[in-house]
Design an enzyme around this catalytic site. Structure first.
Site, mmCIF file in Angstrom:
data_model
loop_
_atom_site.group_PDB
_atom_site.id
_atom_site.type_symbol
_atom_site.label_atom_id
_atom_site.label_comp_id
_atom_site.label_asym_id
_atom_site.label_seq_id
_atom_site.Cartn_x
_atom_site.Cartn_y
_atom_site.Cartn_z
ATOM 1 N NE ARG A 1 -4.636 6.088 -1.387
ATOM 2 C CZ ARG A 1 -5.766 5.638 -2.158
ATOM 3 N NH1 ARG A 1 -5.784 5.883 -3.634
ATOM 4 N NH2 ARG A 1 -6.923 4.759 -1.741
ATOM 5 C CG ASP B 1 -4.833 -8.109 -5.592
ATOM 6 O OD1 ASP B 1 -4.957 -8.014 -4.169
ATOM 7 O OD2 ASP B 1 -5.699 -8.383 -6.085
ATOM 8 C CB VAL B 2 -1.533 -7.753 -0.554
ATOM 9 C CG1 VAL B 2 -0.516 -6.708 -0.667
ATOM 10 C CG2 VAL B 2 -3.035 -7.043 -0.119
ATOM 11 C CB ALA C 1 -10.322 -7.186 8.866
ATOM 12 C CE LYS C 2 -6.770 -2.256 9.285
ATOM 13 N NZ LYS C 2 -5.449 -2.377 8.800
ATOM 14 N N GLY D 1 0.895 -1.012 -0.248
ATOM 15 C CA GLY D 1 -0.034 0.029 0.183
ATOM 16 C C GLY D 1 0.652 1.459 -0.139
ATOM 17 C CB ALA D 2 4.505 1.680 -0.860
ATOM 18 C CE1 TYR E 1 -9.712 -0.552 7.826
ATOM 19 C CE2 TYR E 1 -10.441 0.220 9.919
ATOM 20 C CZ TYR E 1 -9.434 0.182 8.782
ATOM 21 O OH TYR E 1 -8.390 0.988 8.919
ATOM 22 C CB SER F 1 -7.426 0.350 12.800
ATOM 23 O OG SER F 1 -8.423 1.361 12.967
HETATM 24 P P1 NAP Z 1 -5.104 4.761 1.525
HETATM 25 O O1 NAP Z 1 -4.728 6.220 1.526
HETATM 26 O O2 NAP Z 1 -6.374 4.368 1.138
HETATM 27 O O3 NAP Z 1 -3.886 3.788 0.746
HETATM 28 C C1 NAP Z 1 -4.054 2.318 1.094
HETATM 29 C C2 NAP Z 1 -3.348 1.930 -0.090
HETATM 30 O O4 NAP Z 1 -3.568 0.470 -0.142
HETATM 31 C C3 NAP Z 1 -3.603 2.493 -1.625
HETATM 32 O O5 NAP Z 1 -2.783 2.954 -2.292
HETATM 33 C C4 NAP Z 1 -4.305 1.228 -2.280
HETATM 34 O O6 NAP Z 1 -4.268 0.975 -3.822
HETATM 35 C C5 NAP Z 1 -3.665 -0.036 -1.639
HETATM 36 N N1 NAP Z 1 -4.194 -1.108 -1.727
HETATM 37 C C6 NAP Z 1 -5.599 -1.371 -1.743
HETATM 38 N N2 NAP Z 1 -5.923 -2.762 -1.844
HETATM 39 C C7 NAP Z 1 -4.730 -3.285 -2.398
HETATM 40 C C8 NAP Z 1 -4.375 -4.630 -2.674
HETATM 41 N N3 NAP Z 1 -5.329 -5.483 -2.586
HETATM 42 N N4 NAP Z 1 -3.063 -4.780 -3.150
HETATM 43 C C9 NAP Z 1 -2.216 -3.898 -2.796
HETATM 44 N N5 NAP Z 1 -2.524 -2.645 -2.494
HETATM 45 C C10 NAP Z 1 -3.639 -2.437 -2.108
HETATM 46 O O7 NAP Z 1 -5.028 4.329 3.085
HETATM 47 P P2 NAP Z 1 -4.199 4.830 4.201
HETATM 48 O O8 NAP Z 1 -5.022 5.821 5.240
HETATM 49 O O9 NAP Z 1 -2.839 5.224 3.871
HETATM 50 O O10 NAP Z 1 -4.221 3.327 5.216
HETATM 51 C C11 NAP Z 1 -2.907 2.688 5.261
HETATM 52 C C12 NAP Z 1 -3.468 1.422 6.333
HETATM 53 O O11 NAP Z 1 -3.390 2.134 7.560
HETATM 54 C C13 NAP Z 1 -4.745 0.704 5.908
HETATM 55 O O12 NAP Z 1 -4.393 -0.863 6.310
HETATM 56 C C14 NAP Z 1 -5.695 1.168 6.845
HETATM 57 O O13 NAP Z 1 -6.631 0.446 7.290
HETATM 58 C C15 NAP Z 1 -4.780 1.547 8.115
HETATM 59 N N6 NAP Z 1 -5.535 2.502 8.934
HETATM 60 C C16 NAP Z 1 -5.620 3.851 8.595
HETATM 61 C C17 NAP Z 1 -6.037 4.810 9.273
HETATM 62 C C18 NAP Z 1 -6.350 6.180 8.828
HETATM 63 O O14 NAP Z 1 -6.987 7.053 9.595
HETATM 64 N N7 NAP Z 1 -5.898 6.853 7.776
HETATM 65 C C19 NAP Z 1 -6.482 4.514 10.656
HETATM 66 C C20 NAP Z 1 -6.152 3.218 10.998
HETATM 67 C C21 NAP Z 1 -5.728 2.407 10.188
HETATM 68 P P3 NAP Z 1 -5.496 1.423 -4.556
HETATM 69 O O15 NAP Z 1 -5.571 3.173 -4.557
HETATM 70 O O16 NAP Z 1 -5.377 0.939 -5.801
HETATM 71 O O17 NAP Z 1 -6.644 0.832 -3.839
#
Ligand code: NAP
Length: 252
Positions: free
Chosen positions: A15, A62-63, A156-157, A12-13, A153, A141
């Site tokens: 963004r 795709d993970v 899963a978390k 998920g690198a 979610y 999370s």
């Molecule tokens: P994000 O901005 O939506 O980035 C997630 C990235 O994961 C996207 O680039 C996405 O690609 C990629 N991804 C999704 N499905 C994938 C797959 N099957 N294989 C490979 N890559 C995939 O999310 P984030 O906010 O950075 O969150 C990152 C992690 O932190 C996640 O696990 C999230 O649940 C966790 N988290 C986030 C928050 C928060 O407040 N932001 C809080 C708690 C936990 P696409 O764009 O192509 O889908």
């Protein structure tokens, strides 16, 4: 600094948190294997790392797909060296109240978060076992503690936390630690999508979340990256099976 560069895979690198984690690990001297579905976003992360003098390569993976994970990890090992650090960060949201949650929304969340972390860890651990050293960091999370609209979610978390503790028990004798970072509200595209779903502006959501947080602000991706870098470091070898809440307050 760890002293010598190791290959670190961050999923998920493209963004958000994944990009910040990759940049932080690169800044600490690691070589980065950047995994995501989104090649364009990955190219930008790769450019940012190279700009700052680091080494990185991108892999469209795709993970949730076993053969994609197998091929991606193998190629990353060939090009950059054995992956000894793995950050399972890729994630998606499919929020809905339970009574109207479609099965696909449940399955997608389980596939990306749980199956994804399982497939990536299973594939990467063999390199770590061979080297008698490894660091696995899983992104959980605060939703693991329960959050309305996120039955899928949060399950899963919470599952990620049990998975992490079991990896710590199974892999510890090979010099491998497994830990989880559980972020609270962090400003990324993912939380922007939450504001869209709630039908409010992102600034309004941020203000609301900040007011409900002990430190009076929401998190930034760098807050999470810092915690991940701690678990990924050489010095944290006696810390395993832990969940660190990075939530601006005692949410764990
Ligand atoms: P994000 O901005 O939506 O980035 C997630 C990235 O994961 C996207 O680039 C996405 O690609 C990629 N991804 C999704 N499905 C994938 C797959 N099957 N294989 C490979 N890559 C995939 O999310 P984030 O906010 O950075 O969150 C990152 C992690 O932190 C996640 O696990 C999230 O649940 C966790 N988290 C986030 C928050 C928060 O407040 N932001 C809080 C708690 C936990 P696409 O764009 O192509 O889908």
């Amino acid at each position: 600094m760890t002293g010598r560069a190791r290959t670190a895979i961050v999923t998920g690198a493209a963004r958000g948190l994944g990009r910040a984690i990759a940049l932080e690990l690169s800044g600490r001297g690691e070589r980065l294997a950047l995994f995501d579905l989104d090649l364009e976003g990955l190219a930008e992360t790769e450019w940012l790392i190279r700009e700052s003098g680091g080494e990185a390569a991108r892999f469209q993976v795709d993970v949730s797909d076993e053969s994609s994970v197998g091929a991606g990890v193998e190629e990353a090992a060939e090009r950059l060296g054995p992956p000894l650090i793995l950050v399972n960060n890729a994630g998606v949201l499919r929020d809905d109240l339970l009574f109207k949650m479609p099965v696909e929304g449940w399955d997608t969340i389980m596939d990306v978060h749980l199956r994804g972390a399982f497939l990536m860890s299973r594939e990467a651990q063999r390199f770590m076992v061979d080297h008698r050293w490894g660091r696995i960091v899983n992104i959980s999370s605060t939703s693991a503690l329960g959050n309305a609209g996120q039955a899928n979610y949060s399950a899963a978390k919470a599952g990620i936390q049990g998975f992490t503790k079991t990896l710590a028990l199974e892999l510890g004798r090979f010099g491998i630690t497994a830990n989880a970072v559980a972020p609270g509200f962090i400003a990324t595209d993912m939380t922007r999508s939450v504001a869209d779903r709630l039908g409010i502006g992102f600034d309004e959501l941020v203000e609301r979340e900040a007011a409900a947080t002990a430190v009076g602000r929401v998190g930034a991706p760098a807050d999470v990256a810092n915690a991940v870098a701690f678990f990924a470091s050489e010095e944290s070898g006696f810390v395993s099976g832990q969940v660190l809440y990075v939530a601006g307050g005692p949410r764990g």
